[in-house]
Design an enzyme around this catalytic site. Structure first.
Site, mmCIF file in Angstrom:
data_model
loop_
_atom_site.group_PDB
_atom_site.id
_atom_site.type_symbol
_atom_site.label_atom_id
_atom_site.label_comp_id
_atom_site.label_asym_id
_atom_site.label_seq_id
_atom_site.Cartn_x
_atom_site.Cartn_y
_atom_site.Cartn_z
ATOM 1 N N GLU A 256 0.843 -1.183 0.000
ATOM 2 C CA GLU A 256 0.000 0.000 0.000
ATOM 3 C C GLU A 256 0.884 1.241 0.000
ATOM 4 O O GLU A 256 1.817 1.354 0.790
ATOM 5 C CB GLU A 256 -0.901 0.000 1.251
ATOM 6 C CG GLU A 256 -1.658 1.282 1.495
ATOM 7 C CD GLU A 256 -2.889 1.448 0.589
ATOM 8 O OE1 GLU A 256 -3.198 0.510 -0.166
ATOM 9 O OE2 GLU A 256 -3.506 2.522 0.651
ATOM 10 N N ASP B 211 1.587 -1.238 6.546
ATOM 11 C CA ASP B 211 2.095 -0.667 7.787
ATOM 12 C C ASP B 211 1.492 -1.363 8.998
ATOM 13 O O ASP B 211 0.433 -1.976 8.915
ATOM 14 C CB ASP B 211 1.748 0.828 7.857
ATOM 15 C CG ASP B 211 2.528 1.617 6.824
ATOM 16 O OD1 ASP B 211 3.585 1.129 6.384
ATOM 17 O OD2 ASP B 211 2.064 2.716 6.452
ATOM 18 N N ASP C 122 -4.375 2.010 9.604
ATOM 19 C CA ASP C 122 -4.652 2.028 8.173
ATOM 20 C C ASP C 122 -4.127 0.770 7.491
ATOM 21 O O ASP C 122 -4.785 0.190 6.632
ATOM 22 C CB ASP C 122 -4.012 3.251 7.505
ATOM 23 C CG ASP C 122 -4.745 4.539 7.876
ATOM 24 O OD1 ASP C 122 -5.914 4.432 8.317
ATOM 25 O OD2 ASP C 122 -4.148 5.618 7.742
ATOM 26 N N ASP D 128 0.118 0.016 11.404
ATOM 27 C CA ASP D 128 -0.848 0.895 12.086
ATOM 28 C C ASP D 128 -2.288 0.569 11.681
ATOM 29 O O ASP D 128 -2.543 -0.418 10.998
ATOM 30 C CB ASP D 128 -0.520 2.359 11.787
ATOM 31 C CG ASP D 128 -0.625 2.648 10.291
ATOM 32 O OD1 ASP D 128 -1.034 1.745 9.531
ATOM 33 O OD2 ASP D 128 -0.294 3.781 9.888
#
Ligand code: TSJ
Length: 656
Positions: free
Chosen positions: A436, A509, A513, A511
């Site tokens: 991404e 990632d 998102d 996190d």
């Protein structure tokens, strides 16, 4: 069977004095090859111990002698299972001289079938019993109450020094077993609350009326108790599945059941406003994840009944035919059969064999579902509207697919422009990283070994997989490059032989998102490329969370460590702080995203097969992701809010 048991009793007890040695021999194979008996020595095998014991108590409930089963997790990772049944028979075998209950615990396979006469329905993965749990427990204690006396016996790793003994009087009856899993055998002895709860709830649904009280008392400050008791059985199971996903029901839960000889079959089903289909089947309370004769019987009959009804009552034109997928769109169904003897087939024994079950279930559904529809024309009308809508969408998808094929042929450049392909042409050992974002894609392209690693950066707006049928995938700018890069096609077109890479690795990632995109991609694969997950081709990359580095220019002291958890970071800080009596200042960097790593770092930590960790996605992970998506992307706010609150603390590993 009776003869076999006699033989085993002899083997245990030919010579009374040699009893212990003999008993140890009896269970030796279990400790030598635990995987053969409980599947694995990981967390699944550990949970299996609990299931084995609970299954025995459920048998007692099904026999009609027990109303409540208590399952307790106690401090120190002890498990206690207590029922209020008749109590395992304690009588001394007339010639062998040891108690029947002791035989249950010390002779392989003597488990639930001991005592005879019972109709053994439940049973673990491999149909083994209490003796296996005993063999794999550091210690185990058995208490039996027969309305007069309390009997007690203690075992250490399957071995006992003293026989079953009376330790008191009672007017109650029941069996209680407490055990501590052996940490010499298991990789972990820490039970997972949610996993046990889900399984116990499932058993309560499958055995209507049985009351299972699950208490997690491991943390004394925070005891948790759940009462699992469903008079509605699998009807409530269907409702539970629907409400966890927050779909709006179409019509009520339909329930049909039937009997043929000793075999019992029951089906509960309900349509909803979603586009996915959940059909779960069980044989003797064991989840048959690969289906089998009962599931095939159900699916065949469902397709036939809905088509027949539609044609007979003018809801379908003569040339309109609903496929199996059409009649299962937006359907939740639970099928449960109970048989005297189950044959489980397939590599993981996840499929019911028993060929006689298919016509039995088929006939039952054909007759009873048809009469239900005839008597409930309103519900029938809603169902036919739903299935017809699915048929029209399928036609639209076919057109979209053909249009997309024509376009591809015209452009004559089938691979997506953003794809940095690998140079090797074969499939073996090749990998595609789905990444991404822009900067991460750049680092990945720079860091990869281009011979066998391809990079596909993702762009644009993600399709809401929850609210769209397959035809919309063809027009989605984010998903289509994934589809073309993998080469397999989707849905009915899917062909694993056309897969262009051996491993499909999702790199996002750590996190919220990143978690979101991972969950979305997994759900997409689960819904439209399911065999990819079943074949184990999908992986999740594990980028580090921290870099710990000595703040020095002196080459001989330079050291960098990458940490994948807070604990690991703290350990590295400890380890790097000092050397040769010299104390260093340390630099600790938290990676907020993959983009913060340069190409070399990304290669070293996340992409180099020799150093990286990648997690293979299992079906369970994908099913979980699918459930999460239903909650996160559905229309209603409240389940979403509940979910996010519940998982707020662990949001970084929402889906794994
Ligand atoms: F097997 C076990 F030890 F794991 C276990 C068995 C664990 C627990 C928690 C419960 C039981 C269990 C077994 N509960 N109830 C029974 N019942 C019998 O074993 C039993 C009792 C009476 C008769 C009979 O014919 O009189 C037959 C059976 C099989």
């Amino acid at each position: 069977m009776a003869e076999e048991r006699e033989e085993k009793l002899e083997a245990v007890d030919q010579d009374y004095g040699a009893e212990q040695i003999q008993v140890l021999e009896g269970l030796d194979p279990v400790r030598k090859r635990p995987g053969m008996y409980i599947g694995s020595t990981g967390i699944n095998g550990l949970h299996h111990l609990v299931y084995e014991i609970v299954d025995n108590a459920i048998d007692e409930a099904l026999a009609g002698f027990c109303t409540e089963i208590k399952v307790e997790l106690l401090p120190g990772e002890l498990v206690r299972v207590t029922d209020n049944g008749r109590g395992i028979p304690v009588g001394i075998h007339p010639t062998e001289g040891i108690s029947a209950a002791t035989v249950v615990y010390t002779v392989l396979h003597a488990g639930g079938k001991f005592g005879g006469g019972g109709y053994k329905v439940s049973g673990g993965l491999h149909g083994v019993g209490a003796s296996v749990v005993n063999a794999l427990s550091e210690w185990l204690e058995l208490t039996v109450r027969d309305g007069e006396h309390v009997y007690f016996q203690h075992f250490d790793r399957g071995d006992y020094k003293e026989p079953l003994k009376i330790i008191g009087d009672t007017n109650e009856t029941g069996t209680s077993v407490t055990f501590k899993a052996d940490d010499q055998i298991f990789e972990t002895t820490v039970y997972e609350h949610e996993v046990l709860l889900d399984r116990l709830r499932e058993q309560a649904f499958l055995n209507a009326g049985v009351r299972i009280v699950f208490s997690d008392l491991r943390n004394e400050a925070e005891p948790i108790t759940d009462v699992l008791h469903y008079e509605g059985g699998i009807r409530e199971f269907v409702d539970h599945i629907r409400s966890t996903r927050d779909h709006t029901p179409i019509g009520e839960v339909i329930y049909v059941s039937g009997k043929q000889g000793d075999a019992i079959a029951e089906v509960a089903m309900q349509y909803n406003d979603s586009y996915n289909s959940i059909v779960m089947s069980f044989a003797n309370n064991i989840h048959t994840k690969d289906g089998g004769s009962h599931e095939t019987g159900f699916k065949n009959a469902l397709t036939k009944v809905i088509n027949d009804y539609g044609h007979r009552f003018g809801k379908l034109k003569e040339n309109e035919k609903l496929t199996g997928d059409d009649v299962r769109e937006g359907l939740i169904a639970v099928i449960s059969v109970k048989l005297t003897e189950c044959e489980f087939e397939g590599q993981t024994k996840g499929r019911l064999g028993n060929p006689e079950v298919r016509p039995f279930v088929e006939k039952m559904i054909q007759e009873k579902l048809m009469s239900y529809l005839e008597m409930q024309p309103e519900v029938a009308g809603l169902i036919l509207d739903k299935c017809s809508a699915a048929r029209r969408a399928r036609e639209a998808a076919k057109n979209a697919r053909e249009a997309s094929r024509r376009k591809t042929a015209m452009e004559n450049a089938s691979l997506p422009g953003k794809l940095a392909d690998c140079s090797e042409h074969g499939v073996e050992n090749t990998e595609i990283y789905i990444v991404e974002g822009d900067s991460a894609g750049g680092s990945a392209k720079g860091g990869r070994d281009r011979r066998y690693q391809a990079i596909l950066p993702l762009w644009g707006k993600m399709l809401n997989v929850e609210k769209a049928r397959i035809d919309r995938v063809y027009g989605n700018e984010k998903l289509m490059p994934v589809v073309t890069a993998l080469g397999t096609g989707i849905g009915e077109d899917f062909d694993i032989e056309k897969l262009r890479y051996e491993k499909v690795i999702i790199m996002a990632d750590a996190d919220v998102d990143g978690c979101h995109i991972r969950t979305l991609l997994l759900t997409f694969f689960f819904r439209y490329m399911r065999p990819l997950i079943e074949h184990g081709n999908v992986y999740i990359a594990q980028p580090p969370l921290f870099k710990v580095e000595r703040d020095t220019k002196a080459k001989k002291y330079m050291q960098i460590r990458y940490a994948f958890s807070d604990e690991e970071r703290d350990r590295y800080i400890e380890e790097l702080r000092e050397e040769d009596g010299k104390t260093f200042k340390l630099l600790v960097q938290r990676y907020k995203g993959l983009g913060e790593m340069d190409s070399e770092q990304l290669w070293e930590t996340t992409m180099d097969p020799a150093r990286r960790t990648i997690l293979r996605v299992k079906m369970e992970d994908a099913i979980k992701a699918d459930e999460v998506i239903s909650i996160l992307m559905g229309d209603k706010v409240s389940p979403r809010k509940d979910y996010i609150e519940k998982y707020a603390r662990t949001v970084s590993n929402l889906d794994i």
